[in-house]
Design a protein around this motif. Structure first.
Motif, PDB file in Angstrom:
ATOM      1  N   GLY A 107       0.814  -1.208   0.000  1.00 35.22           N
ATOM      2  CA  GLY A 107       0.000   0.000   0.000  1.00 35.22           C
ATOM      3  C   GLY A 107       0.845   1.254   0.000  1.00 35.22           C
ATOM      4  N   LEU A 108       1.941   1.220   0.738  1.00 29.61           N
ATOM      5  CA  LEU A 108       2.866   2.357   0.731  1.00 29.61           C
ATOM      6  C   LEU A 108       3.440   2.572  -0.660  1.00 29.61           C
ATOM      7  CD1 LEU A 108       4.530   4.523   2.256  1.00 29.61           C
ATOM      8  CD2 LEU A 108       6.258   2.749   2.640  1.00 29.61           C
ATOM      9  N   GLY A 109       3.737   1.484  -1.371  1.00 35.58           N
ATOM     10  CA  GLY A 109       4.276   1.591  -2.722  1.00 35.58           C
ATOM     11  C   GLY A 109       3.335   2.323  -3.666  1.00 35.58           C
ATOM     12  N   ILE A 110       2.027   2.066  -3.525  1.00 37.78           N
ATOM     13  CA  ILE A 110       1.039   2.764  -4.352  1.00 37.78           C
ATOM     14  C   ILE A 110       1.066   4.261  -4.052  1.00 37.78           C
ATOM     15  CG2 ILE A 110      -1.429   3.039  -4.800  1.00 37.78           C
ATOM     16  CD1 ILE A 110      -1.734   0.040  -4.226  1.00 37.78           C
ATOM     17  N   ALA A 111       1.016   4.601  -2.777  1.00 39.45           N
ATOM     18  CA  ALA A 111       0.997   6.013  -2.390  1.00 39.45           C
ATOM     19  C   ALA A 111       2.268   6.733  -2.843  1.00 39.45           C
ATOM     20  CB  ALA A 111       0.833   6.126  -0.872  1.00 39.45           C
ATOM     21  N   LEU A 112       3.400   6.090  -2.657  1.00 35.99           N
ATOM     22  CA  LEU A 112       4.688   6.701  -2.967  1.00 35.99           C
ATOM     23  C   LEU A 112       4.834   7.005  -4.452  1.00 35.99           C
ATOM     24  CD1 LEU A 112       7.530   7.290  -1.579  1.00 35.99           C
ATOM     25  CD2 LEU A 112       8.189   5.057  -2.465  1.00 35.99           C
ATOM     26  N   SER A 113       4.603   6.007  -5.297  1.00 39.40           N
ATOM     27  CA  SER A 113       4.812   6.186  -6.734  1.00 39.40           C
ATOM     28  C   SER A 113       3.780   7.111  -7.355  1.00 39.40           C
ATOM     29  CB  SER A 113       4.790   4.824  -7.436  1.00 39.40           C
ATOM     30  OG  SER A 113       5.921   4.069  -7.087  1.00 39.40           O
ATOM     31  N   ALA A 114       2.533   7.001  -6.924  1.00 44.59           N
ATOM     32  CA  ALA A 114       1.499   7.880  -7.479  1.00 44.59           C
ATOM     33  C   ALA A 114       1.771   9.332  -7.114  1.00 44.59           C
ATOM     34  CB  ALA A 114       0.127   7.439  -6.980  1.00 44.59           C
ATOM     35  N   PHE A 115       2.264   9.573  -5.897  1.00 46.48           N
ATOM     36  CA  PHE A 115       2.602  10.941  -5.511  1.00 46.48           C
ATOM     37  C   PHE A 115       3.680  11.515  -6.418  1.00 46.48           C
ATOM     38  CE2 PHE A 115       5.628  13.672  -3.218  1.00 46.48           C
ATOM     39  CZ  PHE A 115       4.824  14.787  -3.034  1.00 46.48           C
ATOM     40  N   TRP A 116       4.778  10.760  -6.616  1.00 46.30           N
ATOM     41  CA  TRP A 116       5.866  11.290  -7.435  1.00 46.30           C
ATOM     42  C   TRP A 116       5.456  11.449  -8.894  1.00 46.30           C
ATOM     43  CZ3 TRP A 116       9.154  14.002  -5.180  1.00 46.30           C
ATOM     44  CH2 TRP A 116       9.655  13.665  -3.921  1.00 46.30           C
ATOM     45  N   ALA A 117       4.555  10.588  -9.379  1.00 46.92           N
ATOM     46  CA  ALA A 117       4.085  10.721 -10.755  1.00 46.92           C
ATOM     47  C   ALA A 117       3.294  12.018 -10.953  1.00 46.92           C
ATOM     48  CB  ALA A 117       3.225   9.520 -11.138  1.00 46.92           C
ATOM     49  N   LEU A 118       2.638  12.505  -9.908  1.00 42.02           N
ATOM     50  CA  LEU A 118       1.838  13.728  -9.981  1.00 42.02           C
ATOM     51  C   LEU A 118       2.596  14.985  -9.562  1.00 42.02           C
ATOM     52  CD1 LEU A 118      -1.610  12.664  -8.451  1.00 42.02           C
ATOM     53  CD2 LEU A 118      -1.213  13.496 -10.772  1.00 42.02           C
ATOM     54  N   SER A 119       3.691  14.826  -8.853  1.00 39.08           N
ATOM     55  CA  SER A 119       4.290  15.949  -8.129  1.00 39.08           C
ATOM     56  C   SER A 119       4.686  17.127  -9.004  1.00 39.08           C
ATOM     57  CB  SER A 119       5.505  15.462  -7.317  1.00 39.08           C
ATOM     58  OG  SER A 119       6.482  14.898  -8.178  1.00 39.08           O
ATOM     59  N   VAL A 120       5.347  16.881 -10.130  1.00 35.77           N
ATOM     60  CA  VAL A 120       5.826  17.981 -10.961  1.00 35.77           C
ATOM     61  C   VAL A 120       4.656  18.790 -11.513  1.00 35.77           C
ATOM     62  CG1 VAL A 120       7.103  18.608 -13.035  1.00 35.77           C
ATOM     63  CG2 VAL A 120       7.961  16.789 -11.562  1.00 35.77           C
ATOM     64  N   ALA A 121       3.637  18.092 -12.019  1.00 36.79           N
ATOM     65  CA  ALA A 121       2.484  18.793 -12.580  1.00 36.79           C
ATOM     66  C   ALA A 121       1.760  19.614 -11.513  1.00 36.79           C
ATOM     67  CB  ALA A 121       1.530  17.801 -13.231  1.00 36.79           C
ATOM     68  N   VAL A 122       1.615  19.064 -10.316  1.00 38.30           N
ATOM     69  CA  VAL A 122       0.920  19.778  -9.240  1.00 38.30           C
ATOM     70  C   VAL A 122       1.722  21.007  -8.818  1.00 38.30           C
ATOM     71  CG1 VAL A 122       0.188  19.645  -6.833  1.00 38.30           C
ATOM     72  CG2 VAL A 122      -0.362  17.789  -8.407  1.00 38.30           C
ATOM     73  N   VAL A 123       3.021  20.854  -8.640  1.00 40.35           N
ATOM     74  CA  VAL A 123       3.853  21.998  -8.257  1.00 40.35           C
ATOM     75  C   VAL A 123       3.791  23.082  -9.324  1.00 40.35           C
ATOM     76  CG1 VAL A 123       6.239  22.742  -7.904  1.00 40.35           C
ATOM     77  CG2 VAL A 123       5.390  20.708  -6.748  1.00 40.35           C
ATOM     78  N   ALA A 124       3.834  22.688 -10.591  1.00 41.68           N
ATOM     79  CA  ALA A 124       3.767  23.672 -11.671  1.00 41.68           C
ATOM     80  C   ALA A 124       2.459  24.462 -11.624  1.00 41.68           C
ATOM     81  CB  ALA A 124       3.905  22.968 -13.018  1.00 41.68           C
ATOM     82  N   ARG A 125       1.358  23.802 -11.283  1.00 43.95           N
ATOM     83  CA  ARG A 125       0.077  24.498 -11.182  1.00 43.95           C
ATOM     84  C   ARG A 125       0.022  25.432  -9.969  1.00 43.95           C
ATOM     85  NH1 ARG A 125      -4.808  20.341 -12.204  1.00 43.95           N
ATOM     86  NH2 ARG A 125      -5.955  22.317 -11.967  1.00 43.95           N
ATOM     87  N   LEU A 126       0.753  25.105  -8.932  1.00 45.58           N
ATOM     88  CA  LEU A 126       0.746  25.924  -7.728  1.00 45.58           C
ATOM     89  C   LEU A 126       1.587  27.188  -7.874  1.00 45.58           C
ATOM     90  CD1 LEU A 126       1.107  23.198  -4.937  1.00 45.58           C
ATOM     91  CD2 LEU A 126      -0.945  24.533  -5.475  1.00 45.58           C
ATOM     92  N   VAL A 127       2.749  27.066  -8.524  1.00 47.87           N
ATOM     93  CA  VAL A 127       3.705  28.181  -8.522  1.00 47.87           C
ATOM     94  C   VAL A 127       3.923  28.809  -9.889  1.00 47.87           C
ATOM     95  CG1 VAL A 127       4.894  27.128  -6.562  1.00 47.87           C
ATOM     96  CG2 VAL A 127       5.768  26.729  -8.871  1.00 47.87           C
ATOM     97  N   GLY A 128       3.396  28.193 -10.951  1.00 44.11           N
ATOM     98  CA  GLY A 128       3.636  28.717 -12.289  1.00 44.11           C
ATOM     99  C   GLY A 128       4.821  28.053 -12.949  1.00 44.11           C
ATOM    100  N   ALA A 129       4.793  28.000 -14.274  1.00 44.60           N
ATOM    101  CA  ALA A 129       5.830  27.289 -15.019  1.00 44.60           C
ATOM    102  C   ALA A 129       7.226  27.850 -14.775  1.00 44.60           C
ATOM    103  CB  ALA A 129       5.510  27.326 -16.516  1.00 44.60           C
ATOM    104  N   SER A 130       7.315  29.161 -14.601  1.00 48.43           N
ATOM    105  CA  SER A 130       8.630  29.784 -14.455  1.00 48.43           C
ATOM    106  C   SER A 130       9.286  29.479 -13.119  1.00 48.43           C
ATOM    107  CB  SER A 130       8.511  31.301 -14.628  1.00 48.43           C
ATOM    108  OG  SER A 130       7.681  31.843 -13.623  1.00 48.43           O
ATOM    109  N   ALA A 131       8.521  28.957 -12.157  1.00 44.09           N
ATOM    110  CA  ALA A 131       9.064  28.686 -10.818  1.00 44.09           C
ATOM    111  C   ALA A 131       8.947  27.215 -10.428  1.00 44.09           C
ATOM    112  CB  ALA A 131       8.347  29.542  -9.783  1.00 44.09           C
ATOM    113  N   THR A 132       8.727  26.348 -11.413  1.00 46.71           N
ATOM    114  CA  THR A 132       8.551  24.930 -11.099  1.00 46.71           C
ATOM    115  C   THR A 132       9.796  24.331 -10.452  1.00 46.71           C
ATOM    116  OG1 THR A 132       6.997  24.661 -12.930  1.00 46.71           O
ATOM    117  CG2 THR A 132       8.006  22.668 -12.061  1.00 46.71           C
TER     118      THR A 132
END
Length: 402
Positions: free
Chosen positions: A126-151
């Motif tokens: 179960g931890l493996g699911i949470a861990l990998s899914a988080f990292w698969a989403l992380s860049v896109a989510v951060v980019a939406r939060l701070v903008g492309a220029s500050a990813t």
């Protein structure tokens, strides 16, 4: 990467390319919640490195078998990395992230309470699911939060959680397991995951999905020669690392003859060196990615081989465990950068392949390491590390320049 490509990627993930550089307090809070998430997940991932001996003793299994808790996390994570962005469809990304942390809480509690090895494996899966899914989403989510220029700036804060976990988890796990038992150490990671989930609930804005993803797009990238070589480098180096690093504690106990306190110090030195290696790896990767890959692999090979040859000496053992940590700190920066250079037009799809490659390598490394430590003794996994890391250096030298 062209301006057109950047615009297309920004549109695909819903990023405002013209977002202001200055961050509001709300933005800081949201990004910090993701840093807390990475700290909680990576702490739980690395925790077994400091718990193998008491865990094996309590469950009545060998240290090699106990090491397969890493396999369970990684093998499930490898599949998750490929499918998570497809399966979540158009779910709100905040809902997905909070759900992943709820899964991490439940998985860590199950692992802490598991009366047998099989339930422990289920919790780690179960931890493996949470861990990998988080990292698969992380860049896109951060980019939406701070903008492309500050990813990049945003991801630097998120991955700070990884650096801190690398320092804290193995050493603190070893100490806590010695004081309170390995189950208490595992339960504390559930508390960290719960805290991260609460921070997400309080800080993350609603993140409606802007597009659905296709598995075919991800798989199509594997036809590229650069992607193939980049994935092979990850598989070789990380398989070697996890074949040996999971069994560093047994090595220090049985070969160097260290007690729990000195072992915790050695693992702490590994973690601190990994943070320094992360910084050095980023600078070197920007300057020359091929040289960076050669140096990373060569340092890991040298450190592991030196431990095999001279690890009976306490000072030597401390020094080369630290050098190994430095090389490992470089790897999570250098390896993805090397892979991404082959797909500047499809970074998210390349990210899925990167996470899958890491998780497959962790799985294979834990299986190989567990077999050789049970069959040939505590120095054998480190020999495997040296061989595969040296092979990665040779691959980097032969890899064509872009």
């Amino acid at each position: 990467m062209t301006d057109t490509t950047l615009q297309l990627e920004d549109a695909a993930i819903g990023v405002d390319a013209d977002a202001p550089a200055a961050w509001s307090a709300t933005t800081w809070f949201a990004v910090i919640s993701l840093a807390a998430t990475s700290f909680a997940l990576v702490s739980a991932e690395f925790l077994p490195a400091g718990l193998l001996t008491p865990m094996a003793r309590d469950l009545g299994i060998s240290e090699g078998t106990a090491g397969q808790v890493v396999t369970a996390t990684a093998s499930v994570g490898a599949v998750t990395a490929m499918l998570s962005n497809v399966l979540i469809g158009r779910l709100n990304r905040k809902t997905v992230l909070v759900g992943l942390m709820a899964l991490a809480v439940a998985s860590n509690i199950l692992a802490a309470l598991a009366p047998n090895f099989w339930l422990l494996l289920l919790g780690r899966a179960g931890l493996g699911i949470a861990l990998s899914a988080f990292w698969a989403l992380s860049v896109a989510v951060v980019a939406r939060l701070v903008g492309a220029s500050a990813t990049g700036r945003g991801m630097a804060i998120v991955t700070l959680g990884v650096s801190l976990a690398t320092i804290a988890a193995p050493s603190m796990g070893a100490l806590i397991s010695d004081w309170l038992g390995w189950r208490s150490a595992m339960a504390m990671t559930a508390g960290l995951a719960l805290l991260a989930m609460l921070l997400q609930l309080l800080s993350l804005p609603s993140l409606p999905a802007t597009a659905s993803n296709s598995l075919a797009d991800v798989l199509r990238l594997t036809r590229r020669r650069g992607i193939q070589l980049g994935m092979l480098a990850i598989l070789l180096l990380m398989t070697g690392h996890f074949a040996g690093s999971v069994y560093v504690r047994p090595f220090l106990e049985h070969v160097t003859l260290l007690a729990t306190g000195p072992i915790a110090l050695a693992l702490l030195g590994f973690g601190i060196a990994a943070v320094i290696g992360n910084i050095a790896g980023g600078r070197m990767a920007d300057a020359n990615i091929h040289v960076a890959l050669v140096v990373t692999a060569a340092l890991m090979a040298f450190a592991a081989l030196s431990l095999v040859l001279w690890g009976v000496h306490i000072g030597v053992a401390f020094g080369f465990v630290t050098l190994w940590g430095f090389a490992f700190g470089m790897a999570p920066v250098v390896l993805p950068t090397n892979l991404s250079r082959a797909a500047p037009d499809a970074l998210e799809a390349a990210g899925s392949l990167m996470v899958a490659s890491f998780q497959v390598a962790i799985t294979v490394g834990a299986v190989v390491g567990g077999y050789v430590v049970d069959t040939y003794g505590p120095t054998a996994p480190l020999t495997v590390t040296a061989i595969l890391a040296a092979s990665t250096a040779v691959l980097a030298l032969l890899q064509p320049r872009n």
